[in-house]
Design an enzyme around this catalytic site. Sequence first.
Site, PDB file in Angstrom:
ATOM      1  CD  GLU A  46      -4.391   4.167  -1.300  1.00 35.29           C
ATOM      2  OE1 GLU A  46      -5.356   4.126  -2.152  1.00 35.29           O
ATOM      3  OE2 GLU A  46      -4.463   4.608  -0.165  1.00 35.29           O
ATOM      4  CG  ASP A  87      -1.979   1.048   1.136  1.00 37.08           C
ATOM      5  OD1 ASP A  87      -2.977   0.806   0.392  1.00 37.08           O
ATOM      6  OD2 ASP A  87      -1.794   2.140   1.716  1.00 37.08           O
TER       7      ASP A  87
END
Lengths: 510, 211
Positions: A425, A382
Site C-alpha cells: 500500500e 502509505d
Amino acid sequence: MMSFIKKHAIPIILISLVFGISYLSYYNYKTQKNLLLQQMHNNSLNIASSISSAIERFHDIKSTMNLQKLVDDVSFGLEIFEFRYLESDGTIRNSMFKNEIGTILNSKSFVETMREDRKLKTFFFEVRDYVEVMSIYYPIYKGSQLVGIIDLAVDISEYNIKKDSKNNAPVLRRQDDILNLLKAMNGSITNSLEILTKTNINDFLYSYVKKSRHVRQISIIDNKQKVVASSDKLFLGRVLTGANSPSLGMNMIDGELKYLTIIDSFIDKDSSNMKLMLLTDASTYANHENKLLTTAASTSIIALLFALFTSRLIYYTAIEQSRKEKERLEHLVSIRTKEIELLSQTDALTGLWNRRHLEESLDIEFKRARRYNHDMSIMMIDLDHFKNINDTYGHMAGDEVLRQISTRIKECQRETDFIGRYGGEEIVVILPETDLETSAQIADSILKTIAAKPVKFESDSIPVTTSIGISCLRKEHSSYPMIFAEADEALYKAKENGRNRVEIFNPQES
Amino acid sequence: MVKKQNMIYSIFKILIFMSLLLSINLSAEVNQRIVDELASPKPEIPLKNAMGEKAYNDAINSGRYRYVGNSKCRLCHRKFFIGRKNDPHDHSMESLVRTGYEKNSHCLTCHSTGHGTETGYVNEEWTPRLSNVQCEGCHGPGNVHIDMAKAKTRKREEFIEGGFLAGQDSPKVLKKMCTSCHTKRWNKSYHDLDKSYDTYKKADPKSSRYK
C-alpha cells in the site's frame, strides 16, 4: 514439386497460356494452309480433267470417229454387218471389231478391189463369215489423193430367202440409203482430217495456257518421263529424270512460286501411261499463306505481350499490397510494443508506474538534479490501517481502495511528477524541481483529498486516511536510496505521530 | 405306129406310177416322225420348259428381255459366230423349208430362235434374223447381256449369269434347254448329253467333233 508449382503458379499459368495460344494459332495456320493446298490441288485436277476431255475429243477426231457408237446409233432397217475405216494401204484404222484395229485387211474382195478388178464405190454381194452380205468399199479423197476407205457390209439374209431378188427394188432403195449415209460420213471424215492437219496438240495446249489465268504450263509426259507434248515449245522432247525432274508441290521457277501436279492416267485411251504435268501460278496461295502466317505470329506475340503485361500488373499489385501490409503490421507492432512497454512499466492494479520504472526514473531524476544543482523532493505515501481494510471488507475492497486512492493522488499530481506504486500500500511520488515547502503543500492537498470522502465499494463506505513522509535532495546525498531512505524515515515518523499527517525529514534529528 | 406310141405312153405311165409309188413309199418312211410329232401335243417353249413356268413368266413379263439376233453376238464373239455357222443348229430352218413346214408353229418352236415369245421369231418376212437356232435359241434373250457388256461399270451381281436367262453358270437349265427339243423322237445328234454339252462349249463344236 507441388510447392514449386504453388510458388510459381502465375508464371506457369501465363506461360502455358502463351504456349496454348501460340499452338492454337499455329494449328489454325497449318489447317488453313492445307485447305489452300487442297483447293489448289482440286483446281489442278479440274483443269486436268477438262484438258483430258478436250484431248479425248481430239483423239476422237483423230480416229475419224467412234464407229462402234455409229453402228449403234445408225438404224437402217438393214443390219450393219461389218464396218471399218481403212487407210489406203489396207491398214484397219478403226473397226467395229476392236481387236483387228491396226492389222491389214486382206479379204479377197478387198484385194481384188485394190487390184482394180473390182470398182470402188459400187455395191457387190459376197459371203462374209458364212453370211451373205452386200458390201461396198467407199473411198475418201483429200484433193485427188486417196486417204481412206470405208468398208461397209450389210446383212441381206431376208432377201436371200427369195431367190434372185438381189436386184429388186427394196435392195436398191437400201443401196441409196447407204450411199447417202456414206456421203455424209465422207464429209465428216474429210472435215475431221482437215481439223487434224490444222490442229497441233502443242498449239492447243499453248492456247489453253494463254487463255487461263493461273495455268502456266501444261505438258504431257510418257512413262519414260519424256515430254511428248507441251505448251512450252522449249520443253518438248526433254526427259525429266534426275536433276531435271521437278519436285511435286511448290517450286520456285523463274522467280515465281508455282505449284506442280502430275496427274496419272488422265487418258485411258490407247492404254498409254501418259501423265499430265500441270504448272499453276501459286502467287495467290503464297500471299494467302503469308497473311495466315502473319496472323498466327501476331496472335502469338499479342498473347505474349498480354501475358507479360498481366504478370507485370500482378507483380506490382502484389508488391503494393505487401508493402501496405508491412506498414500496417509495423504500425500495429509499434502500438503493441508501446502497450507492452507501458505494461512492463505500470502497475496492473492502479495504473501507476511500477517499482522498477519508478526506481529508474528516480535514478535519472536524482542524477539530473544533482548535476544541475536543482531541487528535487520525494514523497512516500502509505495507507493507514490497510491490513484492517483488507481484513474487514475483503481483498476486493482493498484493491478498490488502492485504485481509488491512486486516482485521487493523480488528481493532485502536476505534469512533471512521477507517481509509482512501490509495493503493497506504499505509493511514491517523485517531484523534480520542487523544494520542500512546495512538496509539503502538495502532500497536504493529497492528504486532504484522500481523507475528504470515504471510498465506496459495493454497499460499503470505507473511510481512508494516509500518512506521508517527504524528503528532499541535499548536497550530502550520493545516491537516490539515501534520499529514499530519508523519506521512508519521515513516513515512519508520521505513522508514529498518529497517522493521517505529513512529516518532513529533518536531518538534525537523526 | 400308133400302137407303138401307145405302148411307150403306157410304159411311161407305168414308170410314172411306179416312181410315184416309190416316192410316196420313201416319203412316208421319212415323214413318219413328222406325222407322229404333229399328232402329239405341241411342245412347250424350250425356255419355259427349262426355267419353269413361274420364273419364265416373271422374266418375260418384266419386259426387260428381248431377242436381238446373232449378228449382235458376233461383235464380240466372232469366233463362236463362225463356228455356229458350221453347226446344224444354224441350218435348222432349211429342213422346215424343204418339207414345207416353215410356217408351222408346232415345228418352229424348236427350229427357230425364241418362237412363241413376244420378241422371238415370227416368220421369215418379219424376223429374218431370228431364224434357225442361234445363240439366243439356247441362252435366251441377249439384250441384257449386251447392255452389261457395253456398260463401263459392270455390276455382275445385278444380272446373274451374265444377263442370260440360261447362262453358262446354270448348266442345269441349259441342259434342260437341250432336252426340251432333243426328245426321244428327235434325239438324233447326241447320245451322251454331258459329252455333247462340253463339246458345245468350244467355239467351233463341229470342227472339234470331227477332228
